[in-house]
Design an enzyme around this catalytic site. Structure first.
Site, short mmCIF file in Angstrom:
data_model
loop_
_atom_site.label_atom_id
_atom_site.label_comp_id
_atom_site.label_asym_id
_atom_site.label_seq_id
_atom_site.Cartn_x
_atom_site.Cartn_y
_atom_site.Cartn_z
N TRP A 77 -2.72 3.86 -5.35
CA TRP A 77 -4.01 4.35 -5.84
C TRP A 77 -3.91 5.78 -6.33
O TRP A 77 -3.04 6.56 -5.94
CB TRP A 77 -5.07 4.25 -4.74
CG TRP A 77 -4.54 4.19 -3.34
CD1 TRP A 77 -4.34 3.07 -2.61
CD2 TRP A 77 -4.12 5.28 -2.52
NE1 TRP A 77 -3.83 3.38 -1.37
CE2 TRP A 77 -3.69 4.74 -1.29
CE3 TRP A 77 -4.07 6.66 -2.69
CZ2 TRP A 77 -3.22 5.52 -0.25
CZ3 TRP A 77 -3.59 7.44 -1.67
CH2 TRP A 77 -3.18 6.88 -0.46
N GLY A 78 -4.84 6.13 -7.21
CA GLY A 78 -4.90 7.50 -7.71
C GLY A 78 -4.27 7.64 -9.08
O GLY A 78 -3.70 6.72 -9.64
N ASP A 111 -10.22 3.77 -3.53
CA ASP A 111 -10.97 2.61 -3.07
C ASP A 111 -12.37 2.54 -3.71
O ASP A 111 -13.01 3.57 -3.97
CB ASP A 111 -11.13 2.65 -1.55
CG ASP A 111 -9.83 2.33 -0.83
OD1 ASP A 111 -8.84 2.01 -1.51
OD2 ASP A 111 -9.81 2.39 0.41
N ASP A 147 0.81 -1.22 0.00
CA ASP A 147 0.00 0.00 0.00
C ASP A 147 0.85 1.27 0.00
O ASP A 147 2.08 1.22 -0.11
CB ASP A 147 -0.96 -0.04 1.20
CG ASP A 147 -2.32 0.54 0.89
OD1 ASP A 147 -2.44 1.39 -0.02
OD2 ASP A 147 -3.30 0.14 1.55
#
Length: 434
Positions: free
Chosen positions: A196-197, A217, A152
């Protein structure tokens, strides 16, 4: 050429250049998207060893292992909040008293196992991250018996400490996993990036990851699913063997998705070659959700051993082609497969719709041929398509998934010489207009 067309052309040239220069990681694991279970959306931090083992047993008894869901992955919150005196991550002594016996038991059932960590100081829930402990933690995870690492993107160190960008932050763990594989002689852990993103991870992630998250998410709502599908309409070409755009964990069985929305969710994720991870309470899973998850004809496309690439749009539909619209993404998609051309017709409208297309709009269809039509949801053979196809009464937010196979020359004596009239020309040089 207009300035807009020049800009689009320049983007296309840049993408071709990038595609030519970026090679997917091929280190012997995760050639195809991985399938299985992840604890996060179902339970978040409320996990323990018994729950994980019970979930694995249910996955097997419900027949999900038999159709390919072979990973049982725990997410955040499995560890103590502090490392040991020697610097190692410690499993929570109450909730995970013997994590190695847990992975052994899961392996004995026929599954593989996955675990979670973070590229920063801490995980997103505040447990120890792996920054500056990459090789130590990778070794620990392998010693515990894990086969996959989800990695992550929280708790990023200060700039004057990390002194590298997002690529370098994930490269540190990629290097550790490669080193561990060399020194241990065991297969490398599958590396699943959770960067993410909008950070162009679909470009650089292929250098060292088998999948990479492409958006924030997911939530079990159509208004959240549609933007993720929209993003993928522009980057589907980056998925292939050994590397996959990760659209996040499936949300079937959670929230208020309708049955048709759930089918669209699963179809898009599967045909776009995303990893497919279930995250719901398996003891309360419904027969409708199981029916979707166990659609072996759809799963066969996701796990195609010959063709690795994803489907992609051949027409956007209600929007002009190449339009980015998070509420109404591309509707007409196709791609090659081992056994024919796959089509996904996605009704993004809020009402039932008729969906029509000419077969040769898809680059994978040959002109002058007819095609047998297999419906991948009704599991029926629906005759032969000649030149075009119409799906009637596609439900709001619903989907049609088809497999078309070449069935020989089209019938003779058709009224028009070309199905599509763009540059249709007689041998004598005369353009033929419809």
């Amino acid at each position: 050429m207009t300035p807009l067309l020049k800009a689009v052309s320049a983007i296309g040239i840049a993408l071709v250049s990038l595609l030519g220069s970026v090679a997917a990681l091929d280190n012997g694991v995760a050639r195809l998207p991985f399938l299985g279970y992840n604890t996060w959306y179902a339970y978040q931090c409320n996990i323990d060893q018994d729950l994980v083992l019970t979930t694995a047993k249910l996955m097997k008894s419900l027949g999900l292992l038999d159709v390919g869901y072979n990973y049982i992955n725990i997410d955040d919150c499995y560890a103590e909040k502090n490392r040991s005196e020697s610097g190692d991550i410690i499993p929570d002594q109450v909730r995970f008293p013997d994590i190695k016996s847990m992975t052994d038991e899961i392996h004995d059932m026929g599954f593989k196992t996955g675990i979670y960590s973070d590229s920063g100081w801490y995980t997103c829930a505040g447990y120890p991250g792996s920054f500056m402990n990459e090789l130590r933690d990778a070794t620990t995870f392998q010693d515990w018996g894990f086969d996959l690492l989800k990695y992550d993107n929280c708790a990023i160190p200060y700039d004057d400490i990390i002194r590298q960008g997002m690529v370098g932050k994930f490269q540190r763990m990629a290097d550790a996993l490669a080193t561990l594989a060399q020194t241990s002689g065991k297969p490398p852990l599958v590396f699943s990036l959770c960067q993410w993103g909008w950070n162009q991870v679909w470009i650089w992630g292929k250098n060292f990851g088998h999948s990479w998250r492409i958006t924030n998410d997911l939530a079990p709502e159509w208004d959240v699913l549609a933007p993720i599908i929209n993003v993928n309409s522009f980057i589907s070409q980056f998925s292939d063997f050994w590397g996959h755009n990760d659209m996040d964990i499936l949300q079937l069985g959670n929230g208020n998705l309708t049955f048709d929305e759930s089918k669209s969710h699963f179809t898009a994720w599967a045909l776009l070659k995303s990893p497919l991870l279930i995250s719901t309470n398996m003891s309360a899973i419904t027969s409708e959700v199981l029916e979707i998850l166990k659609n072996t004809e759809i799963l066969a496309i996701n796990q195609d051993p010959v063709i690795g690439q994803s489907i992609s749009p051949f027409r956007w539909g209600i929007n002009a082609d190449w339009t980015s619209n998070g509420s109404f993404p591309a509707q007409y998609w196709s791609g090659p497969s081992e056994n024919g051309t796959v089509f996904m017709l996605l009704n993004t409208l809020n009402e039932p719709s008729e969906m029509f297309f000419n077969l040769t709009e898809s680059p994978w269809i040959r002109a002058g041929r007819q095609y047998s039509v297999r419906d991948l949801w009704t599991h029926t053979d629906n005759g032969t398509a000649v030149r075009n196809f119409t799906a009637h009464d596609v439900p709001a937010h619903g989907v049609v998934a088809l497999l078309l196979k070449d069935a020989g020359d089209e019938p003779t004596g058709l009224e028009f010489p070309c199905a599509v009239w763009i540059q249709c020309m007689d041998q004598n040089g005369t353009l033929v207009e419809g």
